[in-house]
Design a protein around this motif. Structure first.
Motif, PDB file in Angstrom:
ATOM      1  N   ALA A  87       0.840  -1.197   0.000  1.00  0.00           N
ATOM      2  CA  ALA A  87       0.000   0.000   0.000  1.00  0.00           C
ATOM      3  C   ALA A  87       0.875   1.246   0.000  1.00  0.00           C
ATOM      4  O   ALA A  87       1.933   1.287   0.618  1.00  0.00           O
ATOM      5  CB  ALA A  87      -0.910  -0.010   1.220  1.00  0.00           C
ATOM      6  N   GLY A  88       0.413   2.281  -0.700  1.00  0.00           N
ATOM      7  CA  GLY A  88       1.172   3.514  -0.773  1.00  0.00           C
ATOM      8  C   GLY A  88       0.809   4.472   0.344  1.00  0.00           C
ATOM      9  O   GLY A  88      -0.260   4.386   0.960  1.00  0.00           O
ATOM     10  N   ARG A  89       1.708   5.406   0.601  1.00  0.00           N
ATOM     11  CA  ARG A  89       1.494   6.445   1.599  1.00  0.00           C
ATOM     12  C   ARG A  89       1.741   7.786   0.900  1.00  0.00           C
ATOM     13  O   ARG A  89       2.825   8.382   1.030  1.00  0.00           O
ATOM     14  CB  ARG A  89       2.428   6.241   2.782  1.00  0.00           C
ATOM     15  CG  ARG A  89       2.306   4.859   3.427  1.00  0.00           C
ATOM     16  CD  ARG A  89       3.158   4.699   4.679  1.00  0.00           C
ATOM     17  NE  ARG A  89       4.580   4.863   4.433  1.00  0.00           N
ATOM     18  CZ  ARG A  89       5.376   3.930   3.933  1.00  0.00           C
ATOM     19  NH1 ARG A  89       4.885   2.749   3.581  1.00  0.00           N
ATOM     20  NH2 ARG A  89       6.660   4.161   3.751  1.00  0.00           N
ATOM     21  N   PRO A  90       0.779   8.284   0.125  1.00  0.00           N
ATOM     22  CA  PRO A  90       1.015   9.443  -0.736  1.00  0.00           C
ATOM     23  C   PRO A  90       1.387  10.714   0.007  1.00  0.00           C
ATOM     24  O   PRO A  90       2.207  11.495  -0.485  1.00  0.00           O
ATOM     25  CB  PRO A  90      -0.304   9.601  -1.502  1.00  0.00           C
ATOM     26  CG  PRO A  90      -1.309   8.816  -0.730  1.00  0.00           C
ATOM     27  CD  PRO A  90      -0.563   7.708  -0.070  1.00  0.00           C
TER      28      PRO A  90
ATOM     29  N   ALA B 285       7.521   4.993  -0.167  1.00  0.00           N
ATOM     30  CA  ALA B 285       6.239   5.366   0.423  1.00  0.00           C
ATOM     31  C   ALA B 285       5.104   5.328  -0.588  1.00  0.00           C
ATOM     32  O   ALA B 285       3.962   5.007  -0.240  1.00  0.00           O
ATOM     33  CB  ALA B 285       6.342   6.765   1.041  1.00  0.00           C
ATOM     34  N   ASP B 286       5.396   5.682  -1.842  1.00  0.00           N
ATOM     35  CA  ASP B 286       4.350   5.678  -2.873  1.00  0.00           C
ATOM     36  C   ASP B 286       4.969   5.266  -4.206  1.00  0.00           C
ATOM     37  O   ASP B 286       5.296   6.108  -5.042  1.00  0.00           O
ATOM     38  CB  ASP B 286       3.713   7.061  -2.986  1.00  0.00           C
ATOM     39  CG  ASP B 286       2.498   7.062  -3.909  1.00  0.00           C
ATOM     40  OD1 ASP B 286       2.167   5.979  -4.445  1.00  0.00           O
ATOM     41  OD2 ASP B 286       1.882   8.122  -4.094  1.00  0.00           O
TER      42      ASP B 286
ATOM     43  N   GLU C 152       3.015  11.034   2.855  1.00  0.00           N
ATOM     44  CA  GLU C 152       4.420  10.902   3.272  1.00  0.00           C
ATOM     45  C   GLU C 152       5.359  11.062   2.078  1.00  0.00           C
ATOM     46  O   GLU C 152       6.400  11.719   2.168  1.00  0.00           O
ATOM     47  CB  GLU C 152       4.629   9.544   3.934  1.00  0.00           C
ATOM     48  CG  GLU C 152       6.065   9.296   4.382  1.00  0.00           C
ATOM     49  CD  GLU C 152       6.265   7.892   4.934  1.00  0.00           C
ATOM     50  OE1 GLU C 152       7.442   7.466   5.035  1.00  0.00           O
ATOM     51  OE2 GLU C 152       5.263   7.216   5.239  1.00  0.00           O
TER      52      GLU C 152
END
Length: 413
Positions: free
Chosen positions: A38-41, A73-74, A43
């Motif tokens: 899963a991405g953390r846009p 992160a993404d 961040e």
């Protein structure tokens, strides 16, 4: 377009690295990183912004770490891949010694000075820019009416264009990618006129085309490039005023354009803004000094150069090819203007005795000719001007060559 027109157009990304020097960590991996599920846009966006701040302050190892973190992160966002590729590109460009607007105002270059790009850097650049392009193209297929999707595709092709022109030296090799960059950003503006960041590439190409001869403008139009000097400049200025990832890039672009337009006060204003934002970027003081020199503000040039020289002497970070010679040349030229002849000659002789681009040596001979004129030795001055003219013409620096030729006819006073 001719070589000058293409070189003008290529400024769009070059100016992002125009006043920067970089290092590439030995651990830079050309392979695609492992990707989490899963991405953390949010961040990732923060890390991209942090990386840009570090990069513009010449803290490149830290910038690369931030960009790698953004990728982790993404991994589906093309931005961090593109910024990593840009860092590799800037490293290669600076190893070849392009560090001030002088490298982009005319055609000054020395093919014999061109350092072959290390294969691992070529691989790293190609890998990351291809990943950025691929992700952006997928976004565009999924969302064909999305302005940001068009922007991301155009940005990737913009980097490909400038890498081809500046590092590989193939000015005619980037026509196709340049056309794609221009058309995608033009489309982004059509879809969302608020996206002033998309105006940077469109504006710069419009400005570049406007400076071509009429036949070449017609050819550029057939190739898909529109002209318009005032419109182009306005688009770049709007991009420079619009908060975005390319705002600083647009400001660097304006430095080159304002110098070309002889709007030196405006160029110096932008440089001062950047000095405030990026105080660890010593090369901004080099650019301030060279711009003040073009304006004939010799005392202002000397002050900027000497402040930068103090930072340069304390800075343990890597230097660009021939950077010491750049500092000494601009310092010497400012001292010539101030008639501090003895100190000026020492600086200019140091340029000739150290590592420097050949065209810069030509300019140093031109300044030494001025010193001979000031000393009343006209034959020695003329000999220096002839030598400067020959060297500058051989190394594609018509600005220097034409000035030296004029000084043969009229004594420097």
């Amino acid at each position: 377009m001719d070589a000058r027109g293409l070189r003008t157009a290529a400024i769009v990304v070059v100016t992002a690295g125009l006043l920067k020097v970089t290092t590439i960590c030995a651990s830079l991996d050309a392979q695609e990183p492992s990707v989490p599920a899963a991405g953390r846009p949010a961040e990732a966006a923060a890390l991209r912004a942090r990386g840009l701040e570090l990069g513009y302050n010449l803290d490149y190892e830290e910038a690369l770490t931030a960009f790698r973190g953004a990728i982790a992160a993404d991994p589906t966002h093309p931005g961090a891949y593109r910024l990593t590729a840009a860092t590799v590109w800037i490293n290669a460009l600076f190893r070849q010694g392009a560090v001030t607007a002088d490298d982009y105002l005319g055609q000054a270059r020395s093919d014999s000075d061109r350092t072959p790009v290390a294969p691992e850097l070529v691989t790293a650049f190609r890998s990351h820019i291809e990943r950025a392009r691929s992700l952006a193209e997928q976004r565009l297929r999924d969302h064909p009416a999305d302005a940001d999707a068009h922007f991301q595709v155009g940005a990737a092709y913009g980097f490909l264009t400038t890498y081809t022109a500046t590092v590989e030296g193939r000015l005619l090799g980037g026509i196709r990618t340049a056309r794609r960059a221009y058309s995608e950003h033009a489309r982004a503006l059509e879809l969302d006129p608020r996206r002033k960041d998309a105006g940077l590439i469109v504006g710069l190409y419009r400005y570049g085309v406007s400076r071509l001869s009429t036949p070449l403008r017609l050819l550029a139009g057939l190739a898909g490039f529109a002209g318009g000097r005032e419109h182009g400049l306005r688009l770049v200025e709007e991009a420079a005023a619009y908060p975005s990832d390319v705002q600083t890039n647009a400001r660097f672009t304006l430095i080159v354009i304002y110098n070309r337009e002889e709007r030196y006060g405006d160029a110096l204003r932008v440089i001062r803004e950047l000095q405030h934002l990026y105080p660890r970027n010593r090369l901004l003081w080099l650019e301030a000094g060279s711009t003040a020199l073009r304006a004939g503000r010799f005392d202002e040039a000397r002050t900027a150069i000497e402040e930068g020289l103090r930072a340069f002497s304390r800075d343990a970070r890597p230097h660009a090819f021939g950077e010491d010679a750049r500092w000494r040349y601009y310092h010497g030229a400012a001292l010539v203007g101030l008639r501090q002849t003895e100190h000026a000659e020492r600086e200019l002789r140091a340029v000739l005795g150290g590592e420097a681009a050949h065209w810069l040596r030509g300019r140093a001979h031109k300044e030494l000719g001025k010193l001979a004129d000031l000393a009343g030795d006209r034959p020695r001055a003329i000999a220096a001007y002839h030598l400067a003219s020959r060297i500058c013409r051989e190394h594609h620096d018509p600005i220097c060559a034409n000035e030296a030729a004029a000084l043969v006819k009229a004594r420097y006073r």
